[in-house]
Enzyme design. Structure first.
Site, PDB file in Angstrom:
ATOM      1  N   GLY A  46       0.834  -1.190   0.000  1.00 23.51           N
ATOM      2  CA  GLY A  46       0.000   0.000   0.000  1.00 23.51           C
ATOM      3  C   GLY A  46       0.870   1.243   0.000  1.00 23.51           C
ATOM      4  O   GLY A  46       2.072   1.167   0.284  1.00 23.51           O
ATOM      5  N   GLN A  51       3.224   9.788   1.652  1.00 24.99           N
ATOM      6  CA  GLN A  51       4.501   9.142   1.300  1.00 24.99           C
ATOM      7  C   GLN A  51       5.076   9.623  -0.023  1.00 24.99           C
ATOM      8  O   GLN A  51       6.232   9.354  -0.329  1.00 24.99           O
ATOM      9  CB  GLN A  51       4.337   7.621   1.272  1.00 24.99           C
ATOM     10  CG  GLN A  51       4.067   7.036   2.652  1.00 24.99           C
ATOM     11  CD  GLN A  51       3.896   5.539   2.573  1.00 24.99           C
ATOM     12  OE1 GLN A  51       2.837   5.059   2.221  1.00 24.99           O
ATOM     13  NE2 GLN A  51       4.945   4.796   2.894  1.00 24.99           N
ATOM     14  N   CYS A  93       7.257  -0.761   6.226  1.00 27.04           N
ATOM     15  CA  CYS A  93       6.749   0.448   5.579  1.00 27.04           C
ATOM     16  C   CYS A  93       7.764   0.919   4.544  1.00 27.04           C
ATOM     17  O   CYS A  93       8.973   0.930   4.818  1.00 27.04           O
ATOM     18  CB  CYS A  93       6.539   1.534   6.637  1.00 27.04           C
ATOM     19  SG  CYS A  93       5.912   3.078   5.964  1.00 27.04           S
ATOM     20  N   LEU A  94       7.274   1.332   3.385  1.00 23.58           N
ATOM     21  CA  LEU A  94       8.178   1.808   2.325  1.00 23.58           C
ATOM     22  C   LEU A  94       8.963   3.051   2.765  1.00 23.58           C
ATOM     23  O   LEU A  94      10.022   3.335   2.220  1.00 23.58           O
ATOM     24  CB  LEU A  94       7.385   2.134   1.050  1.00 23.58           C
ATOM     25  CG  LEU A  94       6.756   0.947   0.320  1.00 23.58           C
ATOM     26  CD1 LEU A  94       5.900   1.446  -0.845  1.00 23.58           C
ATOM     27  CD2 LEU A  94       7.805  -0.027  -0.185  1.00 23.58           C
ATOM     28  N   HIS A 135      -2.721   0.670   8.833  1.00 21.00           N
ATOM     29  CA  HIS A 135      -1.393   1.253   8.574  1.00 21.00           C
ATOM     30  C   HIS A 135      -1.515   2.487   7.668  1.00 21.00           C
ATOM     31  O   HIS A 135      -0.927   3.539   7.944  1.00 21.00           O
ATOM     32  CB  HIS A 135      -0.513   0.169   7.931  1.00 21.00           C
ATOM     33  CG  HIS A 135       0.877   0.594   7.597  1.00 21.00           C
ATOM     34  ND1 HIS A 135       1.987   0.097   8.237  1.00 21.00           N
ATOM     35  CD2 HIS A 135       1.349   1.465   6.662  1.00 21.00           C
ATOM     36  CE1 HIS A 135       3.081   0.661   7.731  1.00 21.00           C
ATOM     37  NE2 HIS A 135       2.726   1.487   6.767  1.00 21.00           N
ATOM     38  N   GLU A 136      -2.307   2.362   6.604  1.00 21.81           N
ATOM     39  CA  GLU A 136      -2.415   3.466   5.627  1.00 21.81           C
ATOM     40  C   GLU A 136      -3.211   4.640   6.200  1.00 21.81           C
ATOM     41  O   GLU A 136      -2.852   5.801   5.973  1.00 21.81           O
ATOM     42  CB  GLU A 136      -3.035   2.976   4.315  1.00 21.81           C
ATOM     43  CG  GLU A 136      -2.263   1.863   3.607  1.00 21.81           C
ATOM     44  CD  GLU A 136      -0.785   2.149   3.375  1.00 21.81           C
ATOM     45  OE1 GLU A 136      -0.395   3.320   3.264  1.00 21.81           O
ATOM     46  OE2 GLU A 136      -0.005   1.171   3.337  1.00 21.81           O
ATOM     47  N   HIS A 139      -0.989   6.657   8.283  1.00 21.74           N
ATOM     48  CA  HIS A 139      -0.148   7.562   7.488  1.00 21.74           C
ATOM     49  C   HIS A 139      -0.861   8.898   7.258  1.00 21.74           C
ATOM     50  O   HIS A 139      -0.247   9.965   7.344  1.00 21.74           O
ATOM     51  CB  HIS A 139       0.164   6.954   6.121  1.00 21.74           C
ATOM     52  CG  HIS A 139       1.407   6.118   6.079  1.00 21.74           C
ATOM     53  ND1 HIS A 139       2.639   6.598   6.443  1.00 21.74           N
ATOM     54  CD2 HIS A 139       1.604   4.830   5.690  1.00 21.74           C
ATOM     55  CE1 HIS A 139       3.547   5.638   6.283  1.00 21.74           C
ATOM     56  NE2 HIS A 139       2.944   4.555   5.832  1.00 21.74           N
TER      57      HIS A 139
HETATM   58 NI    NI Z   1       3.745   2.680   5.391  1.00 18.07          NI
END
Ligand code: NI
Length: 167
Positions: A46, A51, A93-94, A135-136, A139
């Protein structure tokens, strides 16, 4: 379409609260295409708008790409309506490349959101999908999963990050 630069821990945009989307126009379509392309290229599950440096309440998700069966999901102005149960699984996480840690999440969530045309929908997810949604949405509120670590683990993480963060 364009691949956007993924913001890394330390970038203040990851700590800001994103604003609701009110206009469903071509610049939103462009953002969705860019976010999808960026997520697939990074092999992420995701990706939230923060991000890629946009403070808008939108994230993209694909729970099936790893099975070789991609299905892009777009959530705009998402909200968790209800949740139940508990999970304790490893998350990554990216924006924090190379790190993963176990944290607690709800096991099942009912989420409501708008699709890319502005139409409302609801979706019930469990397990990996439920974790990804939480999680998203975090963010979009400036929260990262490492915030949930114990003080001890946070300190270990900080030491690890000093050595391993991308430069
Ligand atoms: Ni993330």
């Amino acid at each position: 379409m364009a691949i956007r630069k993924i913001r890394i821990l330390g970038d203040p945009v990851l700590r800001e609260k994103a604003k609701p989307i009110t206009e469903f126009n071509s610049s939103l379509e462009q953002l969705i295409e860019d976010m999808a392309e960026t997520m697939y290229q990074a092999k992420g599950l995701g990706l939230a708008a923060n991000q890629v440096g946009e403070l808008l309440r939108i994230f993209v998700l694909d729970l099936k790409q790893r099975e070789g069966n991609p299905e892009l999901l777009v959530f705009i102005n998402p909200e968790i309506v209800s949740s139940e149960g508990e999970l304790y699984e490893e998350e990554g996480c990216l924006s924090i490349p190379g790190y993963a840690a176990k944290i607690k999440r709800k096991a099942k969530v009912l989420v409501k959101a708008l699709d890319r045309t502005g139409k409302p929908f609801e979706m019930e997810l469990e397990g990996l999908g439920a974790r990804a949604i939480q999680h998203e949405i975090d963010h979009l509120n400036g929260i990262l999963y490492i915030d949930y670590l114990s003080t001890l683990k946070k300190n270990l993480f900080k030491r690890w990050w000093k050595k391993h963060r991308p430069r």
